[in-house]
Structure formats: structure tokens, C-alpha cells
Scaffold this motif. Structure first.
Motif, short mmCIF file in Angstrom:
data_model
loop_
_atom_site.label_atom_id
_atom_site.label_comp_id
_atom_site.label_asym_id
_atom_site.label_seq_id
_atom_site.Cartn_x
_atom_site.Cartn_y
_atom_site.Cartn_z
N VAL A 86 0.89 -1.17 0.00
CA VAL A 86 0.00 0.00 0.00
C VAL A 86 0.92 1.22 0.00
O VAL A 86 1.67 1.43 0.96
N THR A 87 0.87 1.99 -1.07
CA THR A 87 1.89 3.03 -1.24
C THR A 87 1.33 4.44 -1.38
O THR A 87 2.10 5.40 -1.31
N THR A 88 0.05 4.57 -1.64
CA THR A 88 -0.49 5.90 -1.89
C THR A 88 -1.75 6.15 -1.07
O THR A 88 -2.31 5.22 -0.47
N GLY A 89 -2.17 7.39 -1.09
CA GLY A 89 -3.40 7.74 -0.38
C GLY A 89 -3.76 9.17 -0.68
O GLY A 89 -3.02 9.89 -1.36
N THR A 90 -4.92 9.57 -0.20
CA THR A 90 -5.35 10.96 -0.32
C THR A 90 -5.85 11.41 1.04
O THR A 90 -6.25 10.57 1.86
N ILE A 91 -5.86 12.70 1.25
CA ILE A 91 -6.33 13.21 2.54
C ILE A 91 -7.79 12.85 2.75
O ILE A 91 -8.19 12.38 3.81
N ALA A 92 -8.58 13.04 1.72
CA ALA A 92 -10.02 12.79 1.87
C ALA A 92 -10.35 11.30 1.90
O ALA A 92 -11.22 10.86 2.66
N GLY A 93 -9.64 10.52 1.08
CA GLY A 93 -9.98 9.11 0.96
C GLY A 93 -9.17 8.16 1.79
O GLY A 93 -9.47 6.96 1.87
N GLY A 94 -8.12 8.65 2.43
CA GLY A 94 -7.26 7.78 3.21
C GLY A 94 -6.33 6.97 2.31
O GLY A 94 -6.13 7.30 1.14
N MET A 95 -5.78 5.91 2.86
CA MET A 95 -4.85 5.08 2.10
C MET A 95 -5.61 4.34 1.00
O MET A 95 -6.73 3.87 1.20
N ALA A 137 -5.42 -3.09 2.84
CA ALA A 137 -5.79 -1.72 3.20
C ALA A 137 -5.15 -1.34 4.53
O ALA A 137 -4.72 -2.20 5.30
N SER A 138 -5.10 -0.05 4.75
CA SER A 138 -4.68 0.45 6.06
C SER A 138 -5.26 1.84 6.24
O SER A 138 -5.71 2.46 5.27
N PHE A 197 -4.67 5.80 8.19
CA PHE A 197 -3.58 6.64 8.69
C PHE A 197 -3.23 6.24 10.12
O PHE A 197 -2.07 6.20 10.50
N ALA A 198 -4.24 5.93 10.90
CA ALA A 198 -4.02 5.60 12.30
C ALA A 198 -3.26 4.29 12.50
O ALA A 198 -2.64 4.07 13.55
N GLY A 222 -0.65 3.33 10.92
CA GLY A 222 0.79 3.50 10.80
C GLY A 222 1.37 2.93 9.52
O GLY A 222 0.65 2.70 8.54
#
Lengths: 153, 164
Positions: free
Chosen positions: A34-43, A128-129, A131-132, A134
């Protein structure tokens, strides 16, 4: 008479041994990132469907279940058997360390023959992961040992 | 007699053993295993909701006061990170003709620091935002002294997320 019995025995033992190779996965290891994410959508969830699961009919109605071991699990992984050409997928299974066996494929019909034909399904993993939860650099990777088991249903 | 018993025993074994193996089929289980390694990269995302346009008109300024100012709270700062303890800093990309004071208000995670006067050196504006997703209002107060005359400038504020 003795020769006939010997041949008969060999055939039966051979049939039993054939069943001993009843299920297999196309690759013993798999790496997901899992390498990317967005602020609104999370990882961003990562999907992987490269593993083929192969199984045979048993002499009775059977099912395939899944269990996993992942000490110190931090992240989220699920699996679903898609497009089984024998039996029915039981849907998405969340893989949790120490979980009880969960049905993956059910209603695999039995056969009176030796069930030598392999049937297949795709193992669709989703990683999936949050932000919390880690990251691996600070907390290490998750290593799931996933066990698939075919039993009478 | 002994030879006959031996033959019978082996014949029975040859029939029973495979039969047991075959019957065992209905009660057996088979397993296959796969090891899946899951890696999650470090992510630190930071953005503002947009640019700020502010005009100091002098309206409301008392006679004899040399400093003119304007306040603006129209933008937000948003972040998301899976890193451990982090902080957010702010700095000017280059010296400005204006004095730019800023502070983040009502952060949904972390602890805001008191108002800072932005310079080209990074200063903390929000602490303890590790492994969180959140937002805060950016409160600007922009000042200039009357002796500077009519001035236009585009101060660029750089926000950064760093290890705390």
C-alpha cells in the motif's frame, strides 16, 4: 488371485494418494504494498488477483475454508474466491490473526470417481490500512500465513 | 498351516488397508498455505484549501496609528499521515513587505501553537499530528506600516510536515 489383489490394492492406494494432492495455490508467497493515499480518501486499497486456487471433488460434498496467522497484525487484508468453476463463493473474508475457520467456497459436489480433475477459483486479495494504523517503516510488515482447508461439508 | 495363515493375513491386509484409505476420504481434510506479506509505505499529505486575497484599506484604523492590518480566516489546512509523531511548520518562501502573522484554529487533531510572525525560518504551528487525518482553520493577520505607502506583494507561505 494374489496378483489380482495386489493390483486392486495398488489402484485403491493410488486413488487415495491422488486425493492427497486435492488443493493447491499457484504461488506460495505473495507481496502486497500500500503506497499511496489521499487526505479525503485515506490510504488507497490495493487489489491483487494473481493467485489461482485449485481443488478437486471429494467423495462427499465438501467446502474450502480459510484461516490465518499474523502475529502483531497491524493492517487489513481480505480474500474472496472469485469465479469458482465448482461450488459457490462465500464472499469476502476479512483475515484476522487467530480467526476461526471461515468458509471460502461451499457446496463443492462430491463424486463417486477419483475426482482427478482440478477445479479453480481466483483468490482476490484486498490490502488496506488507515492513517491511524501506521506504516511498515516504523512498525514492520504484516506477514500473513493463510491456510486453506478442504473438508466435508 | 502356518504358511496358509500368513497368506490369509496378507490377503486381508491387502483388502482392508486400501479400503480404509478410501473410506477415509469422506472424513479427511486437505490444506494448502500461502504467505502474504503486506507492506505499507510512509505517507504524509498536506494541503491548503486555496489562496488568500487580502487588501489593507486602512478602513477602521484610528488616527495616529501607524500600523494597518487585515484579518483573514477563509482557508483551511488539511493533512493526512500514517507517520508517528509529526508536526506542521510554516515559513515564508521569501521576505515580504508585509508582516504575516498566522495561527491555526480549531484543529481536529494535534495541538495548535500560539500565533507566529512568519519568517523565512520554519516555525511550529501544529504539534502532535502523527497518524491522523484532520483539518484546521488558518487565521492570518497581515500588517504593514503606513510609511510603506501603497504596496503590493504576494507572500508565499510554505507549510511542511516534519518529525517532531
Amino acid at each position: 488371485m494374489k496378483t489380482l489383489l495386489t493390483i486392486f490394492s495398488c489402484l485403491l492406494i493410488g486413488a487415495s494418494l491422488t486425493h492427497a494432492q486435492a488443493i493447491k495455490v499457484s504461488q506460495s508467497t505473495l507481496a502486497l504494498s500500500v503506497t499511496t493515499g489521499t487526505i479525503a480518501g485515506g490510504m488507497t486499497v490495493v487489489s491483487n488477483s494473481v493467485t489461482t486456487f485449485s481443488y478437486k471433488r471429494m467423495t462427499v460434498l465438501s467446502k474450502i475454508s480459510v484461516q490465518t496467522s499474523c502475529p502483531n497484525q497491524k493492517f487489513t487484508l481480505s480474500v474472496q474466491a472469485t469465479s469458482p468453476n465448482l461450488g459457490s463463493s462465500a464472499g469476502i473474508i476479512n483475515l484476522v490473526n487467530g480467526m476461526a475457520a471461515a468458509d471460502l467456497i461451499v457446496s463443492v459436489s462430491g463424486t463417486s470417481g477419483n475426482g482427478s480433475t482440478y477445479h479453480t477459483a481466483t483468490l482476490a486479495y484486498k490490502a488496506a490500512s488507515t492513517f491511524a494504523q501506521g506504516n511498515s517503516t516504523e512498525l514492520g510488515n504484516d506477514t500473513f500465513t493463510i491456510t486453506y482447508t478442504q473438508t466435508a461439508q | 498351516m502356518a504358511a496358509n495363515l500368513t497368506y490369509r493375513s496378507s490377503r486381508v491386509a491387502m483388502v482392508i488397508l486400501p479400503a480404509l484409505l478410501f473410506v477415509f476420504q469422506s472424513g479427511y481434510s486437505q490444506t494448502a498455505a500461502q504467505t502474504v506479506t503486506l507492506q505499507v509505505s510512509q505517507i504524509a499529505l498536506l494541503q491548503t484549501s486555496g489562496a488568500v486575497s487580502a487588501t489593507i484599506t486602512g478602513a477602521g484604523t484610528s488616527a495616529g496609528v501607524a500600523t494597518l492590518s487585515v484579518a483573514n480566516q477563509t482557508t483551511t489546512l488539511q493533512w493526512g499521515t500514517n507517520r508517528g509523531t509529526q508536526k506542521i511548520t510554516a515559513r515564508l518562501s521569501a521576505a515580504s513587505k508585509f508582516q504575516v502573522y498566522l495561527q491555526v484554529l480549531n484543529p481536529t487533531a494535534g495541538v495548535a501553537t500560539p500565533q507566529i510572525l512568519a519568517t523565512t525560518t520554519a516555525q511550529d504551528i501544529l504539534l502532535t499530528v502523527g497518524r491522523s487525518q484532520g483539518s484546521a482553520t488558518i487565521s492570518y493577520t497581515i500588517q504593514i506600516t503606513a510609511d510603506k505607502g501603497v504596496v503590493t506583494d504576494t507572500p508565499n507561505i510554505i507549510f511542511e510536515m516534519k518529525n517532531q
